[in-house]
Design an enzyme around this catalytic site. Sequence first.
Site, PDB file in Angstrom:
ATOM      1  N   ILE A   1       0.956  -1.258   0.011  1.00  0.00           N
ATOM      2  CA  ILE A   1      -0.031  -0.048  -0.013  1.00  0.00           C
ATOM      3  C   ILE A   1       0.896   1.114   0.067  1.00  0.00           C
ATOM      4  O   ILE A   1       0.797   2.057  -0.616  1.00  0.00           O
ATOM      5  CB  ILE A   1      -0.889  -0.105   1.238  1.00  0.00           C
ATOM      6  CG1 ILE A   1      -1.933  -1.103   0.904  1.00  0.00           C
ATOM      7  CG2 ILE A   1      -1.751   1.390   1.397  1.00  0.00           C
ATOM      8  CD1 ILE A   1      -2.845  -1.416   2.244  1.00  0.00           C
TER       9      ILE A   1
ATOM     10  N   ASN B   1       1.945   5.005   7.216  1.00  0.00           N
ATOM     11  CA  ASN B   1       1.566   3.493   6.675  1.00  0.00           C
ATOM     12  C   ASN B   1       2.105   2.316   7.170  1.00  0.00           C
ATOM     13  O   ASN B   1       1.537   1.451   7.214  1.00  0.00           O
ATOM     14  CB  ASN B   1       1.529   3.658   5.170  1.00  0.00           C
ATOM     15  CG  ASN B   1       1.498   2.315   4.380  1.00  0.00           C
ATOM     16  OD1 ASN B   1       0.530   1.677   4.314  1.00  0.00           O
ATOM     17  ND2 ASN B   1       2.885   1.590   3.976  1.00  0.00           N
ATOM     18  N   ALA B   2       3.323   2.484   7.499  1.00  0.00           N
ATOM     19  CA  ALA B   2       4.393   1.282   7.613  1.00  0.00           C
ATOM     20  C   ALA B   2       3.555   0.330   8.976  1.00  0.00           C
ATOM     21  O   ALA B   2       3.049   1.032  10.000  1.00  0.00           O
ATOM     22  CB  ALA B   2       5.723   1.657   8.142  1.00  0.00           C
TER      23      ALA B   2
ATOM     24  N   TYR C   1      -2.640  -6.104  17.258  1.00  0.00           N
ATOM     25  CA  TYR C   1      -2.651  -5.449  15.889  1.00  0.00           C
ATOM     26  C   TYR C   1      -3.949  -4.647  15.964  1.00  0.00           C
ATOM     27  O   TYR C   1      -4.214  -3.453  15.798  1.00  0.00           O
ATOM     28  CB  TYR C   1      -2.541  -6.402  14.779  1.00  0.00           C
ATOM     29  CG  TYR C   1      -2.873  -5.889  13.454  1.00  0.00           C
ATOM     30  CD1 TYR C   1      -1.878  -5.228  12.707  1.00  0.00           C
ATOM     31  CD2 TYR C   1      -4.161  -5.568  12.886  1.00  0.00           C
ATOM     32  CE1 TYR C   1      -1.817  -4.776  11.441  1.00  0.00           C
ATOM     33  CE2 TYR C   1      -4.259  -5.081  11.380  1.00  0.00           C
ATOM     34  CZ  TYR C   1      -2.977  -4.793  10.702  1.00  0.00           C
ATOM     35  OH  TYR C   1      -3.142  -4.323   9.560  1.00  0.00           O
TER      36      TYR C   1
HETATM   37  N1  NAD Z   1      -2.723  -5.648   3.085  1.00  0.00           N
HETATM   38  C1  NAD Z   1      -3.857  -5.611   3.808  1.00  0.00           C
HETATM   39  O1  NAD Z   1      -5.003  -6.217   3.493  1.00  0.00           O
HETATM   40  C2  NAD Z   1      -4.101  -4.572   4.701  1.00  0.00           C
HETATM   41  C3  NAD Z   1      -5.336  -4.377   5.402  1.00  0.00           C
HETATM   42  C4  NAD Z   1      -5.523  -3.720   6.512  1.00  0.00           C
HETATM   43  C5  NAD Z   1      -4.553  -2.644   6.946  1.00  0.00           C
HETATM   44  N2  NAD Z   1      -3.273  -2.795   6.284  1.00  0.00           N
HETATM   45  C6  NAD Z   1      -2.336  -1.886   6.578  1.00  0.00           C
HETATM   46  O2  NAD Z   1      -2.008  -1.147   5.632  1.00  0.00           O
HETATM   47  C7  NAD Z   1      -0.356  -0.848   5.814  1.00  0.00           C
HETATM   48  C8  NAD Z   1       0.453  -1.329   4.667  1.00  0.00           C
HETATM   49  O3  NAD Z   1       0.316  -2.751   4.688  1.00  0.00           O
HETATM   50  P1  NAD Z   1       0.651  -3.601   3.304  1.00  0.00           P
HETATM   51  O4  NAD Z   1      -0.248  -4.617   3.359  1.00  0.00           O
HETATM   52  O5  NAD Z   1       1.222  -2.733   2.253  1.00  0.00           O
HETATM   53  O6  NAD Z   1       2.039  -4.396   4.162  1.00  0.00           O
HETATM   54  P2  NAD Z   1       3.364  -4.853   3.537  1.00  0.00           P
HETATM   55  O7  NAD Z   1       3.937  -5.824   4.469  1.00  0.00           O
HETATM   56  O8  NAD Z   1       3.390  -5.370   2.058  1.00  0.00           O
HETATM   57  O9  NAD Z   1       4.174  -3.476   3.346  1.00  0.00           O
HETATM   58  C9  NAD Z   1       4.569  -2.984   4.519  1.00  0.00           C
HETATM   59  C10 NAD Z   1       5.798  -2.012   4.255  1.00  0.00           C
HETATM   60  O10 NAD Z   1       6.259  -1.569   5.356  1.00  0.00           O
HETATM   61  C11 NAD Z   1       7.563  -1.554   5.748  1.00  0.00           C
HETATM   62  N3  NAD Z   1       7.816  -1.814   7.219  1.00  0.00           N
HETATM   63  C12 NAD Z   1       7.548  -2.692   8.232  1.00  0.00           C
HETATM   64  N4  NAD Z   1       7.870  -2.364   9.342  1.00  0.00           N
HETATM   65  C13 NAD Z   1       8.709  -1.141   9.234  1.00  0.00           C
HETATM   66  C14 NAD Z   1       9.075  -0.259  10.172  1.00  0.00           C
HETATM   67  N5  NAD Z   1       9.173  -0.829  11.351  1.00  0.00           N
HETATM   68  N6  NAD Z   1       9.623   1.047   9.569  1.00  0.00           N
HETATM   69  C15 NAD Z   1       9.477   1.340   8.487  1.00  0.00           C
HETATM   70  N7  NAD Z   1       8.832   0.406   7.492  1.00  0.00           N
HETATM   71  C16 NAD Z   1       8.392  -0.545   7.822  1.00  0.00           C
HETATM   72  C17 NAD Z   1       7.849  -3.062   5.180  1.00  0.00           C
HETATM   73  O11 NAD Z   1       9.314  -3.260   4.937  1.00  0.00           O
HETATM   74  C18 NAD Z   1       7.037  -2.931   3.856  1.00  0.00           C
HETATM   75  O12 NAD Z   1       7.788  -2.484   2.829  1.00  0.00           O
HETATM   76  C19 NAD Z   1      -0.157  -1.488   7.187  1.00  0.00           C
HETATM   77  O13 NAD Z   1      -0.255  -0.551   8.335  1.00  0.00           O
HETATM   78  C20 NAD Z   1      -1.165  -2.428   7.436  1.00  0.00           C
HETATM   79  O14 NAD Z   1      -1.527  -2.974   8.669  1.00  0.00           O
HETATM   80  C21 NAD Z   1      -3.126  -3.908   5.251  1.00  0.00           C
END
Ligand code: NAD
Length: 248
Positions: free
Chosen positions: A16, A88-89, A153
């Site tokens: 995202i 977002n992380a 979470y």
């Molecule tokens: N994918 C989904 O279905 C979904 C649903 C609800 C919420 N979210 C939220 O959306 C956000 C992005 O999720 P995603 O699915 O793209 O995740 P992802 O794991 O695909 O990408 C997350 C990114 O964040 C980085 N990251 C992780 N920990 C970090 C830290 N401590 N400092 C800096 N960067 C860090 C990772 O390296 C990665 O590039 C998150 O907050 C997640 O909780 C995702």
Amino acid sequence: MSKDRVVVVTGAAGGIGLGIAQRFARDGHPTAMLDVQKDLLEREADALRSAGGKVMTAQVDVSDRSAIDAAYERVREEFGPITIVVPNAGIAPIVPFQEMTLAQWQQVMDINLTGVFHTIQAAVNDMVVAKWGRVVSISSHAGQSGGMYMSHYSAAKGGVISLTKGLARELAAHGTTVNTIAPSVCETPQMHRAIEAGQFPLDAVLPMIPISRAGTPDEIASACAFLASEEAAYITGQVLAVNGGMYM
Ligand SMILES: NC(=O)c1ccc[n+]([C@@H]2O[C@H](COP(=O)([O-])OP(=O)(O)OC[C@H]3O[C@@H](n4cnc5c(N)ncnc54)[C@H](O)[C@@H]3O)[C@@H](O)[C@H]2O)c1
């Protein structure tokens, strides 16, 4: 929206966050991409630069305030004051509550909630001085209705939603809006990791989504671009669920 608004997106190396960084860069904003994954971050940033995007990168763990402060100083030197932040992380480990250790609880709080606090607070003075700002965090369906085996979470994401509301009241007088986007199921590396680990049965979940498919990072990015725009100046303290109708 004025094209010289400087944007920071965390977790921008994939999923995202990458979709959001790509959108802002395409729209002409100087965009700082922060992530822990250096090589991936550089690769994605290079691709954006080749397409004409004005982007910079910083390898940052969002739970480390001094690393964020140092990265923001570089962003200000290269691009100017930061007036759009997208915390977002996040990480999404699956752990039954009875087995959860304090260290596991704390790590999720440090990254998913305190990391959001750092990401916003380190930039907020720039927004106050500019009398204009936008905070658009990424929370989650889990913060609205709870996630099974994800109580840490869910608590952190619920915290992001409440932080959004409290801060929206505080920053409204400074021309700054604070909103959060709550996805449910979105096509990202995180989702694919969970499917591969047998922790996320996508086929069983799809019938619960009225628009019976996972969302895409681009669809989250569209909502984010809107909330960061001039057109959204009268929207603050809101949770925008971009989730195909899974939670209403
Ligand atoms: N994918 C989904 O279905 C979904 C649903 C609800 C919420 N979210 C939220 O959306 C956000 C992005 O999720 P995603 O699915 O793209 O995740 P992802 O794991 O695909 O990408 C997350 C990114 O964040 C980085 N990251 C992780 N920990 C970090 C830290 N401590 N400092 C800096 N960067 C860090 C990772 O390296 C990665 O590039 C998150 O907050 C997640 O909780 C995702």
